[in-house]
Design a protein around this motif. Structure first.
Motif, PDB file in Angstrom:
ATOM      1  N   GLU A  50       0.815  -1.210   0.000  1.00 50.14           N
ATOM      2  CA  GLU A  50       0.000   0.000   0.000  1.00 50.14           C
ATOM      3  C   GLU A  50       0.852   1.265   0.000  1.00 50.14           C
ATOM      4  O   GLU A  50       0.485   2.276  -0.593  1.00 50.14           O
ATOM      5  N   HIS A  51       2.010   1.219   0.645  1.00 49.37           N
ATOM      6  CA  HIS A  51       2.899   2.387   0.687  1.00 49.37           C
ATOM      7  C   HIS A  51       3.466   2.726  -0.697  1.00 49.37           C
ATOM      8  O   HIS A  51       3.856   3.867  -0.937  1.00 49.37           O
ATOM      9  N   PHE A  52       3.510   1.752  -1.574  1.00 51.98           N
ATOM     10  CA  PHE A  52       4.069   1.960  -2.904  1.00 51.98           C
ATOM     11  C   PHE A  52       2.990   2.184  -3.972  1.00 51.98           C
ATOM     12  O   PHE A  52       3.312   2.549  -5.104  1.00 51.98           O
ATOM     13  N   GLN A  53       1.745   1.953  -3.585  1.00 53.98           N
ATOM     14  CA  GLN A  53       0.645   2.068  -4.547  1.00 53.98           C
ATOM     15  C   GLN A  53       0.620   3.473  -5.134  1.00 53.98           C
ATOM     16  O   GLN A  53       0.717   4.459  -4.426  1.00 53.98           O
ATOM     17  N   TRP A  54       0.492   3.540  -6.419  1.00 47.76           N
ATOM     18  CA  TRP A  54       0.344   4.753  -7.218  1.00 47.76           C
ATOM     19  C   TRP A  54       1.633   5.537  -7.378  1.00 47.76           C
ATOM     20  O   TRP A  54       1.629   6.583  -8.017  1.00 47.76           O
ATOM     21  N   LEU A  55       2.734   5.073  -6.823  1.00 46.76           N
ATOM     22  CA  LEU A  55       4.014   5.732  -7.069  1.00 46.76           C
ATOM     23  C   LEU A  55       4.556   5.228  -8.398  1.00 46.76           C
ATOM     24  O   LEU A  55       4.351   4.071  -8.764  1.00 46.76           O
ATOM     25  N   PRO A  56       5.282   6.059  -9.122  1.00 49.08           N
ATOM     26  CA  PRO A  56       5.835   5.592 -10.400  1.00 49.08           C
ATOM     27  C   PRO A  56       6.723   4.355 -10.263  1.00 49.08           C
ATOM     28  O   PRO A  56       6.580   3.396 -11.013  1.00 49.08           O
ATOM     29  N   THR A  57       7.654   4.377  -9.283  1.00 50.74           N
ATOM     30  CA  THR A  57       8.565   3.240  -9.119  1.00 50.74           C
ATOM     31  C   THR A  57       8.750   2.829  -7.660  1.00 50.74           C
ATOM     32  O   THR A  57       9.197   1.725  -7.382  1.00 50.74           O
ATOM     33  N   GLY A  58       8.472   3.724  -6.742  1.00 47.00           N
ATOM     34  CA  GLY A  58       8.731   3.460  -5.329  1.00 47.00           C
ATOM     35  C   GLY A  58      10.165   3.741  -4.947  1.00 47.00           C
ATOM     36  O   GLY A  58      10.602   3.366  -3.858  1.00 47.00           O
ATOM     37  N   ALA A  59      10.910   4.403  -5.827  1.00 43.27           N
ATOM     38  CA  ALA A  59      12.302   4.739  -5.541  1.00 43.27           C
ATOM     39  C   ALA A  59      12.375   5.694  -4.349  1.00 43.27           C
ATOM     40  O   ALA A  59      11.409   6.395  -4.031  1.00 43.27           O
ATOM     41  N   ASP A  60      13.518   5.717  -3.709  1.00 43.67           N
ATOM     42  CA  ASP A  60      13.703   6.485  -2.480  1.00 43.67           C
ATOM     43  C   ASP A  60      13.281   7.945  -2.635  1.00 43.67           C
ATOM     44  O   ASP A  60      12.664   8.509  -1.732  1.00 43.67           O
ATOM     45  N   HIS A  61      13.581   8.568  -3.767  1.00 46.06           N
ATOM     46  CA  HIS A  61      13.260   9.990  -3.936  1.00 46.06           C
ATOM     47  C   HIS A  61      11.752  10.249  -4.008  1.00 46.06           C
ATOM     48  O   HIS A  61      11.310  11.383  -3.878  1.00 46.06           O
ATOM     49  N   GLU A  62      10.941   9.211  -4.164  1.00 43.09           N
ATOM     50  CA  GLU A  62       9.489   9.350  -4.202  1.00 43.09           C
ATOM     51  C   GLU A  62       8.851   9.205  -2.813  1.00 43.09           C
ATOM     52  O   GLU A  62       7.641   9.361  -2.670  1.00 43.09           O
ATOM     53  N   LEU A  63       9.656   8.927  -1.811  1.00 42.27           N
ATOM     54  CA  LEU A  63       9.149   8.648  -0.469  1.00 42.27           C
ATOM     55  C   LEU A  63       9.549   9.741   0.504  1.00 42.27           C
ATOM     56  O   LEU A  63      10.692  10.210   0.487  1.00 42.27           O
ATOM     57  N   ASP A  64       8.610  10.134   1.367  1.00 46.54           N
ATOM     58  CA  ASP A  64       8.954  11.067   2.431  1.00 46.54           C
ATOM     59  C   ASP A  64       9.288  10.271   3.697  1.00 46.54           C
ATOM     60  O   ASP A  64       9.215   9.044   3.718  1.00 46.54           O
ATOM     61  N   ALA A  65       9.636  10.984   4.754  1.00 44.47           N
ATOM     62  CA  ALA A  65      10.065  10.318   5.997  1.00 44.47           C
ATOM     63  C   ALA A  65       8.954   9.440   6.577  1.00 44.47           C
ATOM     64  O   ALA A  65       9.216   8.336   7.056  1.00 44.47           O
ATOM     65  N   ALA A  66       7.729   9.915   6.525  1.00 48.52           N
ATOM     66  CA  ALA A  66       6.612   9.128   7.068  1.00 48.52           C
ATOM     67  C   ALA A  66       6.413   7.839   6.273  1.00 48.52           C
ATOM     68  O   ALA A  66       6.162   6.779   6.859  1.00 48.52           O
ATOM     69  N   ALA A  67       6.535   7.918   4.963  1.00 50.36           N
ATOM     70  CA  ALA A  67       6.394   6.718   4.127  1.00 50.36           C
ATOM     71  C   ALA A  67       7.517   5.729   4.420  1.00 50.36           C
ATOM     72  O   ALA A  67       7.273   4.523   4.535  1.00 50.36           O
ATOM     73  N   ARG A  68       8.749   6.228   4.561  1.00 52.19           N
ATOM     74  CA  ARG A  68       9.881   5.350   4.875  1.00 52.19           C
ATOM     75  C   ARG A  68       9.678   4.640   6.212  1.00 52.19           C
ATOM     76  O   ARG A  68       9.953   3.454   6.348  1.00 52.19           O
ATOM     77  N   GLU A  69       9.177   5.374   7.203  1.00 58.34           N
ATOM     78  CA  GLU A  69       8.919   4.773   8.500  1.00 58.34           C
ATOM     79  C   GLU A  69       7.821   3.714   8.397  1.00 58.34           C
ATOM     80  O   GLU A  69       7.947   2.619   8.951  1.00 58.34           O
ATOM     81  N   GLY A  70       6.745   4.026   7.683  1.00 62.25           N
ATOM     82  CA  GLY A  70       5.666   3.060   7.494  1.00 62.25           C
ATOM     83  C   GLY A  70       6.150   1.808   6.792  1.00 62.25           C
ATOM     84  O   GLY A  70       5.791   0.681   7.179  1.00 62.25           O
ATOM     85  N   ILE A  71       6.973   1.975   5.780  1.00 64.47           N
ATOM     86  CA  ILE A  71       7.539   0.840   5.046  1.00 64.47           C
ATOM     87  C   ILE A  71       8.403  -0.009   5.978  1.00 64.47           C
ATOM     88  O   ILE A  71       8.301  -1.236   6.001  1.00 64.47           O
ATOM     89  N   ARG A  72       9.235   0.645   6.755  1.00 68.85           N
ATOM     90  CA  ARG A  72      10.103  -0.073   7.696  1.00 68.85           C
ATOM     91  C   ARG A  72       9.276  -0.884   8.692  1.00 68.85           C
ATOM     92  O   ARG A  72       9.564  -2.051   8.954  1.00 68.85           O
ATOM     93  N   HIS A  73       8.209  -0.288   9.212  1.00 67.06           N
ATOM     94  CA  HIS A  73       7.367  -0.992  10.183  1.00 67.06           C
ATOM     95  C   HIS A  73       6.608  -2.155   9.544  1.00 67.06           C
ATOM     96  O   HIS A  73       6.479  -3.221  10.160  1.00 67.06           O
TER      97      HIS A  73
END
Length: 135
Positions: A50-73
């Motif tokens: 779900e954190h990657f849904q609708w992102l072009p690739t899910g590459a690091d530059h497309e993610l903010d700090a909250a998304a990175r934390e959610g992905i990690r969890h």
């Protein structure tokens, strides 16, 4: 056996012990059937996606700090349920990975698979290995 492989085995054993203790303290082990754990694993994997849904690739530059934390969890949740499922079914995850990598080496010969995303059936290898259709 190298120091690295010993350390990785110890890490998985340590995590399994931490997870067992956490579940035991809460009297949750009775709910941790293989079916329930497999279902929970699937749900957590979907939450990760779900954190990657609708992102072009899910590459690091497309993610903010909250998304990175959610992905990690969510990744941690997936790993916790996978370790629990392995624990309850008697699967040694390290050995399972080593076995699967050997099967994949045979199904995806370097000289044929390098740079290709085709399934192993395109290479004419692993034809009778129906139990391991995915990488």
């Amino acid at each position: 056996m190298s120091d690295l492989s010993v350390q990785r085995t110890s890490d998985l054993d340590e995590l399994r012990g931490i997870i067992r203790q956490f579940s035991s303290e809460r009297d949750w082990l009775r709910f941790h059937t293989p079916k329930n754990l497999a279902m929970a694993l699937s749900v957590e994997a979907a939450e990760l996606m779900e954190h990657f849904q609708w992102l072009p690739t899910g590459a690091d530059h497309e993610l903010d700090a909250a998304a990175r934390e959610g992905i990690r969890h969510e990744m941690a949740d997936v790993l916790v349920y996978l370790i629990q499922l392995a624990d309850h079914t008697g699967v040694d995850l390290r050995e399972a990975v080593l076995e699967k990598m050997e099967l994949n080496r045979r199904k995806y010969p370097v000289e044929q698979a390098r740079g290709s995303s085709r399934k192993y059936t395109a290479y004419g290898t692993g034809k009778n290995d129906a139990s391991s259709d995915k990488q």
